[in-house]
Design an enzyme around this catalytic site. Sequence first.
Site, PDB file in Angstrom:
ATOM      1  N   ASP A  82      13.254  -0.690 -20.867  1.00 58.83           N
ATOM      2  CA  ASP A  82      13.772   0.485 -20.143  1.00 58.83           C
ATOM      3  C   ASP A  82      13.835   0.226 -18.647  1.00 58.83           C
ATOM      4  OD1 ASP A  82      12.016   2.134 -22.617  1.00 58.83           O
ATOM      5  OD2 ASP A  82      14.166   2.361 -22.370  1.00 58.83           O
TER       6      ASP A  82
ATOM      7  N   ASP B 299      11.265  -6.798 -20.134  1.00 57.28           N
ATOM      8  CA  ASP B 299      11.007  -5.365 -20.292  1.00 57.28           C
ATOM      9  C   ASP B 299      12.311  -4.751 -20.813  1.00 57.28           C
ATOM     10  OD1 ASP B 299      10.069  -2.638 -19.667  1.00 57.28           O
ATOM     11  OD2 ASP B 299      11.499  -2.765 -18.011  1.00 57.28           O
TER      12      ASP B 299
HETATM   13  C1  XBP Z   1       9.453   2.645 -20.413  1.00 56.11           C
HETATM   14  C2  XBP Z   1       8.536   3.704 -20.871  1.00 56.11           C
HETATM   15  C3  XBP Z   1       8.800   4.367 -22.182  1.00 56.11           C
HETATM   16  C4  XBP Z   1      10.114   5.147 -22.121  1.00 56.11           C
HETATM   17  C5  XBP Z   1      10.188   6.204 -23.195  1.00 56.11           C
HETATM   18  O1  XBP Z   1       9.137   1.508 -21.153  1.00 56.11           O
HETATM   19  O2  XBP Z   1       7.564   3.980 -20.195  1.00 56.11           O
HETATM   20  O3  XBP Z   1       7.734   5.254 -22.430  1.00 56.11           O
HETATM   21  O4  XBP Z   1      10.171   5.840 -20.874  1.00 56.11           O
HETATM   22  O5  XBP Z   1      10.045   5.598 -24.477  1.00 56.11           O
HETATM   23  P1  XBP Z   1       9.427   0.012 -20.560  1.00 56.11           P
HETATM   24  P2  XBP Z   1       9.022   6.242 -25.529  1.00 56.11           P
HETATM   25  O6  XBP Z   1       9.915   0.148 -19.113  1.00 56.11           O
HETATM   26  O7  XBP Z   1       8.095  -0.694 -20.658  1.00 56.11           O
HETATM   27  O8  XBP Z   1      10.492  -0.552 -21.454  1.00 56.11           O
HETATM   28  O9  XBP Z   1       9.250   7.736 -25.505  1.00 56.11           O
HETATM   29  O10 XBP Z   1       9.380   5.611 -26.855  1.00 56.11           O
HETATM   30  O11 XBP Z   1       7.654   5.863 -25.027  1.00 56.11           O
HETATM   31 MG    MG Z   2      10.840  -0.644 -17.543  1.00 61.09          MG
END
Ligand code: XBP
Ligand code: MG
Length: 268
Positions: free
Chosen positions: A26, A24
């Site tokens: 973020d 993953d």
């Molecule tokens: C985390 C999310 C993303 C980010 C914002 O993604 O939910 O939506 O918060 O990015 P992950 P965007 O943990 O799956 O990496 O605004 O581009 O959606």
């Molecule tokens: Mg994440």
Amino acid sequence: MANLQDLDKLDTDKLNTLEALIFDVDGTLADTERDGHRLAFNQAFEESGLDWHWDIDLYGKLLAVAGGKERMQFYLDQFRPDWPRPNHLQEMIAELHRAKTHHYTRLLSEGVIPLRPGVKRLLMEARQAGLRLAIATTTTPANVTALLEHTLGDDSLSWFEVIAAGDMVPAKKPAPDIYRYTLEKMALPPQACLAFEDSRNGLVSAQASGLATIVTVTDYTRHHNFDGALLVLDCLGEPDAPFQVLQGQAGAATHVDLTCVQYLHRAI
Ligand code: XBP
Ligand code: MG
């Protein structure tokens, strides 16, 4: 001549061989939400003249919904029911999201968000050992490119066989789509892989795809329910900065390295 037992063992070993690590982004590769995405959303809202402002506490609630566009819709539905919706609301949200992504990638280019502890080390060790690498994330592909380039250098994009991100799949986490897409592209069974996540949405998505999952929590996700995770840690740790085990068994490991991931993979 190998007897039948040995052949059986070979097949089982093959199936049980760890082939790939799927990450993953973020919260897992980097702690991007509070001081990255959240600031970028607020910059986009302000430059559009909107009275929307996501403080740290409110943003933690909004993270219940994965996907930036979906999160803005959730904000309106849950917290601004009286805000006058224009006819072209979806176009407006899409435009705001493009602006937000511009601000977010600029923040990354300024080095505002570093990789989390142990991430670069584990990626390098995995590559050295010939493990295949992939990314499965809800965030926008441009955000992944910016994070990897600004933290690991331009060639790091090629380290990942698959970078599955954002709208590439119809349903975002906690739906399993993005992990199923990744496994399909890699032509691997989930038993041959381990997933790395930071949130309940991510864990549910990975588990629904059959993937055993290691969780490294963030301040936003520390309180989440991680039932079913293979291991829950405060971070991946470093040889001179051990992790803290929050749930599960890490054996003799003090940081997540190849010995640790092989040990965990044998435990699934
Ligand atoms: C985390 C999310 C993303 C980010 C914002 O993604 O939910 O939506 O918060 O990015 P992950 P965007 O943990 O799956 O990496 O605004 O581009 O959606
Ligand atoms: Mg994440």
